[in-house]
Design a protein around this motif. Structure first.
Motif, PDB file in Angstrom:
ATOM      1  N   ILE A 252       4.102  39.423   8.739  1.00  0.00           N
ATOM      2  CA  ILE A 252       4.817  39.808  10.395  1.00  0.00           C
ATOM      3  C   ILE A 252       3.748  39.643  11.315  1.00  0.00           C
ATOM      4  O   ILE A 252       4.671  39.870  12.916  1.00  0.00           O
ATOM      5  CB  ILE A 252       5.344  41.901   9.719  1.00  0.00           C
ATOM      6  CG1 ILE A 252       5.631  42.129  10.631  1.00  0.00           C
ATOM      7  CG2 ILE A 252       4.217  41.852   9.471  1.00  0.00           C
ATOM      8  CD1 ILE A 252       7.583  41.697  10.763  1.00  0.00           C
ATOM      9  N   ARG A 253       2.793  39.385  11.610  1.00  0.00           N
ATOM     10  CA  ARG A 253       1.758  40.154  12.266  1.00  0.00           C
ATOM     11  C   ARG A 253       2.200  38.340  13.675  1.00  0.00           C
ATOM     12  O   ARG A 253       1.325  38.447  14.239  1.00  0.00           O
ATOM     13  CB  ARG A 253       0.860  39.940  12.297  1.00  0.00           C
ATOM     14  CG  ARG A 253       0.134  41.066  11.275  1.00  0.00           C
ATOM     15  CD  ARG A 253      -0.879  41.828  11.439  1.00  0.00           C
ATOM     16  NE  ARG A 253      -1.679  43.023  10.352  1.00  0.00           N
ATOM     17  CZ  ARG A 253      -1.745  42.695   9.545  1.00  0.00           C
ATOM     18  NH1 ARG A 253      -1.524  41.818   8.784  1.00  0.00           N
ATOM     19  NH2 ARG A 253      -1.737  44.414   9.083  1.00  0.00           N
TER      20      ARG A 253
ATOM     21  N   LYS B 150       5.971  36.880  16.061  1.00  0.00           N
ATOM     22  CA  LYS B 150       6.114  37.472  17.673  1.00  0.00           C
ATOM     23  C   LYS B 150       5.355  36.097  18.533  1.00  0.00           C
ATOM     24  O   LYS B 150       6.325  35.460  18.948  1.00  0.00           O
ATOM     25  CB  LYS B 150       5.237  38.788  18.075  1.00  0.00           C
ATOM     26  CG  LYS B 150       5.859  38.376  19.525  1.00  0.00           C
ATOM     27  CD  LYS B 150       4.477  39.817  19.873  1.00  0.00           C
ATOM     28  CE  LYS B 150       3.324  38.826  20.379  1.00  0.00           C
ATOM     29  NZ  LYS B 150       2.417  38.629  21.077  1.00  0.00           N
ATOM     30  N   ASP B 151       4.768  35.763  17.815  1.00  0.00           N
ATOM     31  CA  ASP B 151       3.188  34.341  19.083  1.00  0.00           C
ATOM     32  C   ASP B 151       4.933  33.036  17.916  1.00  0.00           C
ATOM     33  O   ASP B 151       5.016  31.950  18.853  1.00  0.00           O
ATOM     34  CB  ASP B 151       2.122  34.148  17.726  1.00  0.00           C
ATOM     35  CG  ASP B 151       1.702  35.377  18.974  1.00  0.00           C
ATOM     36  OD1 ASP B 151       1.435  35.340  20.197  1.00  0.00           O
ATOM     37  OD2 ASP B 151       0.507  35.902  18.544  1.00  0.00           O
TER      38      ASP B 151
ATOM     39  N   LYS C 211      11.242  46.335  11.709  1.00  0.00           N
ATOM     40  CA  LYS C 211       9.532  45.626  11.785  1.00  0.00           C
ATOM     41  C   LYS C 211       9.731  44.708  12.585  1.00  0.00           C
ATOM     42  O   LYS C 211       9.064  44.312  13.452  1.00  0.00           O
ATOM     43  CB  LYS C 211       8.587  45.534  10.391  1.00  0.00           C
ATOM     44  CG  LYS C 211       7.674  47.281  10.991  1.00  0.00           C
ATOM     45  CD  LYS C 211       6.845  46.517   9.502  1.00  0.00           C
ATOM     46  CE  LYS C 211       5.861  47.972   9.274  1.00  0.00           C
ATOM     47  NZ  LYS C 211       5.056  47.870   7.764  1.00  0.00           N
TER      48      LYS C 211
ATOM     49  N   GLU D 254       9.836  43.254  16.295  1.00  0.00           N
ATOM     50  CA  GLU D 254       9.006  42.481  16.209  1.00  0.00           C
ATOM     51  C   GLU D 254       9.049  40.948  17.125  1.00  0.00           C
ATOM     52  O   GLU D 254       8.748  40.892  18.147  1.00  0.00           O
ATOM     53  CB  GLU D 254       8.194  41.256  15.633  1.00  0.00           C
ATOM     54  CG  GLU D 254       6.894  41.920  14.829  1.00  0.00           C
ATOM     55  CD  GLU D 254       5.826  42.506  15.511  1.00  0.00           C
ATOM     56  OE1 GLU D 254       5.496  41.522  15.877  1.00  0.00           O
ATOM     57  OE2 GLU D 254       5.968  43.628  15.979  1.00  0.00           O
TER      58      GLU D 254
END
Lengths: 192, 157
Positions: free
Chosen positions: A79-80, A83-84, A136, A140
């Motif tokens: 999940i981190r 976005k990128d 979540k 994002e």
């Protein structure tokens, strides 16, 4: 009645009583505002016009299974990174077949054609996905697009998107940075 | 109190405070009227998830709430997530009717501007949420908000 010399009731403390009530209501009034991620649902579709052909390279597939694991374009993802990855996907990469195609779109407010990515984010989740995970992911995605709007706005007008006041400028940014998120009907993608 | 007495002694005409209660009462009534006591008692637990990209819902009068989550009274209603509309439990089939009812309660101009705020417990499975969303689509209530709390920091910080 008053002739019977009934002693006058002292109304001096009336204000205090009223104050007490007032403070009670002031304290109990909950001014809590509801906040949330605002989304627009697609209108109901007729069955016959369902499948719009979109080229493989133009779609970023995000899958969430029932164990809240993420699959981004066929690869296990975190999940981190989402976005990128979304930002990278939606950025313009001319002449790179791994990234979405680019179309020229005429924008009325600017009076010229602007290259835009044809990319679409497709989000699909399992019926067993937890709502917390779904939010979540949605968050994002929203963050990716909000950052892109901020960048565009800084580049064009020197201020962040949410500091724009001019309606027209807001409209232009919204046209330059569309939010093409499509949600597929959920199904059991497994992952018991 | 002491100050008032002092003023009287000094023979300066005391300020007439007899209308002070009226002023305070006016304020009081204002707050009483604006306080909406329509709090429906929640029957389901809705601990909404955290998010950073949240927006405030403008115009509270145009917002209708759908609550989804595990019942508070576990012993009677079990552990499975349930939908609560207004003050009672409901099923997915009731959503259409609920939207129609909420529309009916608004004035003519506002009927298409209704926002549905989904207050869903974070542990709920998406299955029931998706069913509700499909029903909302059918009912034409397309503007929705996933209710969320403000998260303190981003997920990758």
């Amino acid at each position: 009645m008053s002739k019977r010399a009934v002693p006058e009731i002292n109304a001096g403390s009336m204000a205090d009583i009223a104050f007490l009530l007032l403070i009670f209501f002031l304290v109990t009034t909950t001014m809590d505002v509801d906040t949330g991620i605002i989304r627009k649902l697609p209108p109901p579709v007729e069955n016959n016009q369902e499948n719009v052909d979109v080229k493989e390279r133009n779609v970023m597939k995000i899958l969430v299974n029932s164990r809240d694991q993420l699959l981004i374009n066929g690869e296990r993802g975190d999940i981190r990174m989402l976005k990128d990855k979304v930002k990278d996907f939606m950025a313009l990469h001319p002449n790179n077949p791994k990234y979405p195609e680019i179309k020229e779109k005429y924008i009325e407010e600017l009076g010229k054609k602007v290259p835009l990515s044809k990319g679409v984010i497709s989000l699909k989740n399992d019926r067993g996905t937890s709502y917390g995970m779904y939010i979540k992911v949605q968050n994002e995605l929203a963050r990716a697009f909000n950052e892109m709007k901020d960048e565009k706005s800084l580049q064009l007008y020197g201020v962040k998107y949410n500091q724009l006041v001019d309606e027209k400028k807001i409209k232009i940014i919204n046209k330059l940075v569309p939010v093409p998120i499509s949600e597929a009907e959920p199904e059991n993608v497994g992952g018991e | 109190m002491a100050r008032i007495k002092k003023k009287i002694k000094k023979e300066v005409g005391a300020i007439n405070t007899s209308s002070l209660p009226d002023i305070i009462f006016m304020l009081l009534f204002f707050f009483m009227v604006t306080t909406t006591m329509r709090e429906t008692s929640p029957k389901v637990k809705t601990k909404v998830p955290e998010a950073t990209e949240i927006q405030k819902l403008e115009k509270k009068s145009l917002v209708s709430y759908i609550l989804i989550g595990p019942p508070i009274n576990v012993r009677v209603y079990g552990n499975n997530a349930r939908i609560q509309l207004d003050d009672q439990f409901a099923t997915v089939k009731d959503i259409g009717e609920f939207v129609a009812r909420e529309r009916q309660a608004r004035s003519e101009n506002d009927r298409n501007k209704i926002t549905i705020s989904l207050k869903v417990d974070e542990s709920t499975k998406m299955g029931i949420v998706t069913d509700v969303k499909q029903e909302l689509r059918k009912a034409g209530a397309l503007k929705i908000s996933y209710s969320a709390r403000k998260a303190k920091k981003n997920i990758d910080e």
